[in-house]
Design an enzyme around this catalytic site. Structure first.
Site, short mmCIF file in Angstrom:
data_model
loop_
_atom_site.label_atom_id
_atom_site.label_comp_id
_atom_site.label_asym_id
_atom_site.label_seq_id
_atom_site.Cartn_x
_atom_site.Cartn_y
_atom_site.Cartn_z
N HIS A 225 56.81 1.24 -52.45
CA HIS A 225 55.47 2.10 -52.66
C HIS A 225 55.23 2.86 -51.33
CE1 HIS A 225 54.95 1.30 -56.82
NE2 HIS A 225 55.70 0.31 -56.36
N ASP B 122 50.61 7.12 -45.51
CA ASP B 122 50.77 6.86 -46.67
C ASP B 122 51.23 7.03 -47.24
OD1 ASP B 122 49.19 5.60 -49.02
OD2 ASP B 122 47.52 7.16 -48.81
P1 ADP Z 1 47.19 2.12 -51.64
O1 ADP Z 1 48.31 2.39 -53.23
O2 ADP Z 1 47.32 2.61 -50.83
O3 ADP Z 1 45.67 1.83 -52.36
P2 ADP Z 1 46.90 5.08 -53.71
O4 ADP Z 1 45.87 6.25 -53.35
O5 ADP Z 1 48.48 5.44 -54.20
O6 ADP Z 1 46.84 4.48 -52.46
O7 ADP Z 1 45.94 4.46 -55.47
C1 ADP Z 1 44.95 4.20 -55.27
C2 ADP Z 1 45.07 3.94 -56.61
O8 ADP Z 1 43.94 2.71 -56.30
C3 ADP Z 1 44.19 4.86 -56.95
O9 ADP Z 1 44.30 5.11 -58.11
C4 ADP Z 1 42.80 5.19 -56.73
O10 ADP Z 1 41.80 6.22 -57.59
C5 ADP Z 1 42.07 4.00 -56.96
N1 ADP Z 1 41.66 3.35 -55.95
C6 ADP Z 1 41.29 4.34 -55.10
N2 ADP Z 1 40.01 3.86 -54.02
C7 ADP Z 1 39.41 3.25 -54.85
C8 ADP Z 1 38.33 2.67 -55.18
N3 ADP Z 1 37.37 3.29 -53.76
N4 ADP Z 1 37.54 2.57 -56.21
C9 ADP Z 1 38.42 2.58 -57.35
N5 ADP Z 1 39.62 3.18 -57.33
C10 ADP Z 1 40.23 3.79 -55.54
O1 F6P Z 2 50.35 0.28 -53.12
C1 F6P Z 2 50.40 -0.64 -52.17
C2 F6P Z 2 49.86 -1.49 -52.63
O2 F6P Z 2 50.30 -2.82 -51.25
C3 F6P Z 2 50.13 -1.99 -53.84
O3 F6P Z 2 51.53 -2.86 -53.75
C4 F6P Z 2 48.33 -3.29 -53.89
O4 F6P Z 2 48.65 -3.81 -55.49
C5 F6P Z 2 47.96 -1.85 -53.16
O5 F6P Z 2 48.47 -1.74 -52.59
C6 F6P Z 2 46.31 -2.70 -53.85
O6 F6P Z 2 46.75 -3.89 -51.96
P1 F6P Z 2 46.52 -5.77 -52.33
O7 F6P Z 2 47.58 -6.01 -54.04
O8 F6P Z 2 46.78 -6.18 -51.30
O9 F6P Z 2 45.10 -5.64 -52.65
#
Ligand code: ADP
Ligand code: F6P
Length: 446
Positions: free
Chosen positions: A155, A349
């Site tokens: 991912h 990202d």
């Molecule tokens: P990552 O997987 O690195 O966290 P992404 O943007 O691809 O980044 O996915 C994050 C997911 O988690 C999205 O569905 C988003 O809505 C959710 N998310 C990210 N930040 C927050 C936050 N501050 N509060 C609630 N949900 C969040």
């Molecule tokens: O999208 C990357 C990722 O590491 C997922 O595999 C993971 O579930 C999410 O970010 C949140 O991180 P964590 O599981 O370390 O809280």
């Protein structure tokens, strides 16, 4: 249809299992529907000694979880996965900390996963392993005799060979990738980088590009409802007639949050017409708070927010609102609809789903503008965004100024293009196309 086995570090918590609500579960909802499936992963608990997996069932979907011993978990999750691999894969070798005992714990946990999963597998199963925590898992399953199809999806980004090459004993992990029939990554750049690393050790397994998406219609409906709800109303009335710029991220150094704040400060300095006319709301709940680099980021942000607000606030206006507590996902969807600008500035990202969610949340008649880092996987497809190099705060400031002064017709045209894209490449189509490749791989091997 073959039974589908999903493996990931985290599995949906019990309260989200019935409707598959959280993160990866949303993406897999369609793939899991109407077939037998099993989701295997860590239980979330660290105090018990190793034991067989606990299995619970909701209809045709089973959840099998195992506890992990605390010492192994620390080395596997905090140490090697998030203290070493995460920075390395995000091109941040300077932040990485390698310890042999962490790598050993990472390998032990992957062996524990393989040993606990193997007795649950049947010959025709389709196994789909997710993310950097579990790179060696496929090889562990092969060693235990599983000969069926195994796919792996990363991912997060995959860095160029010159960066990956800095990983001590990295050759071992690359060799482990050879156990998979299909390896999926988010962008063409990731494919090229991974192919180069695989080719260097003579591996013929090829990586493919499968950009992950969201459930756009569901997110749009959630955003519409929440924007009209009480929290949406509270936010709007607190803004007055000021435009809202919104940042939503986990508190993670890959997200470029300090860079974003500096860009916003430059906007207030260089384009003073926006002073007292805009508010930046950043929601960034603490993530991986027991990893040193994340604690350092939190301290940096505490100081930076204080400095920017101290310098720019007026007696009736605080330019930057910064929250480290969690806000419910639906409430955030509403906030995204209310925002005039989505500000998404990761330094690197895999995809960045927040950018796609921002697009889905907009009011089609009056959509906001998206300012997006060119280093997010999402930038490859969202050509209606204003792309920035987040390392340059002036560039971010200029993009914000362009977004704030953009005529509505242009905003609509840009949003329309992005909305088409977000609807074309969804969570469901992502899972479908990856699983189709895995099926084809099997046909070839048979
Ligand atoms: P990552 O997987 O690195 O966290 P992404 O943007 O691809 O980044 O996915 C994050 C997911 O988690 C999205 O569905 C988003 O809505 C959710 N998310 C990210 N930040 C927050 C936050 N501050 N509060 C609630 N949900 C969040
Ligand atoms: O999208 C990357 C990722 O590491 C997922 O595999 C993971 O579930 C999410 O970010 C949140 O991180 P964590 O599981 O370390 O809280």
């Amino acid at each position: 249809m073959s039974r589908l086995i999903i493996v990931s570090n985290r599995v949906p918590p019990p309260r989200e299992r019935a409707n598959l609500a959280g993160g990866l579960a949303v993406a897999l909802r369609e793939a899991l529907a109407g077939r037998d499936a099993l989701w295997f992963g860590w239980s979330g608990s660290n105090h018990a000694p190793e034991a067989p997996a606990r299995v619970t069932r909701i209809g045709r979907l089973g959840f099998a979880t195992i506890d992990l011993p605390p010492v192994d978990f620390a080395g596997y999750y905090r140490g090697f996965s998030n203290g070493m691999l995460w920075p390395l894969l995000h091109h941040r070798m300077g932040l990485a900390e390698f310890r042999r005992e962490d790598l050993a714990a990472y390998r032990r946990v992957n062996e524990t996963f393989a040993a606990a999963l193997t007795p649950l597998l049947r010959p025709g199963d389709l196994v789909w392993v997710h993310d950097y925590h579990l790179i060696p898992l496929g090889a562990g399953l092969r060693r235990r005799g599983f000969a069926g199809r195994i796919g792996f999806f990363l991912h997060v980004p995959f860095p160029p060979r010159a960066i990956f090459g800095a990983l001590p004993q990295g050759e071992g992990l690359v060799a482990d990738l050879g156990a998979y029939d299909v390896i999926g990554v988010q962008t063409r750049e990731d494919v090229a980088n991974l192919d180069e690393v695989l080719a260097a050790v003579g591996l013929t397994v090829r990586a493919g590009c499968y950009p992950i998406g969201i459930d756009p219609e569901a997110f749009a409906a959630e955003a519409r409802a929440a924007a009209a709800g009480p929290e949406g109303e509270r936010l709007r009335s607190s803004l007055g007639d000021r435009a809202l710029i919104l940042g939503v991220d986990r508190l993670d150094y890959s997200k470029g949050i300090p860079h974003r704040f500096r860009g916003f400060a430059q906007l207030l300095k260089r384009f003073p017409e926006h002073r007292n006319r805009v508010t930046l709301l950043q929601v960034a709940p603490v993530s991986r708070g027991d990893v040193a680099q994340y604690r350092a980021l939190r301290r940096e942000l505490d100081e930076l927010v204080g400095r920017i607000n101290g310098e720019h606030a007026e007696f009736d206006w605080v330019p930057l609102r910064y929250l480290t507590q969690t806000v419910p996902r639906a409430t955030l969807a509403g906030f995204q609809r209310i925002a005039s600008i989505g500000l998404v500035t990761p330094l690197r990202d895999g995809m960045n789903l927040v950018a796609k969610e921002f697009v889905a949340a907009q009011d089609p008649d009056h959509p906001g503008a998206l300012v997006l880092s060119r280093f997010a996987g999402a930038a490859a497809a969202l050509d209606g965004a204003i792309l920035v190099n987040p390392h340059d705060p002036d560039e971010t400031a200029e993009a914000l100024h362009i977004a704030l002064t953009m005529p509505e017709a242009e905003r609509r045209a840009r949003w329309e293009r992005m909305w088409q894209e977000v609807r074309r490449h969804t969570a469901a189509s992502w899972a479908r196309s990856f699983l189709a490749s895995l099926d084809v791989a099997a046909a070839r091997a048979a």
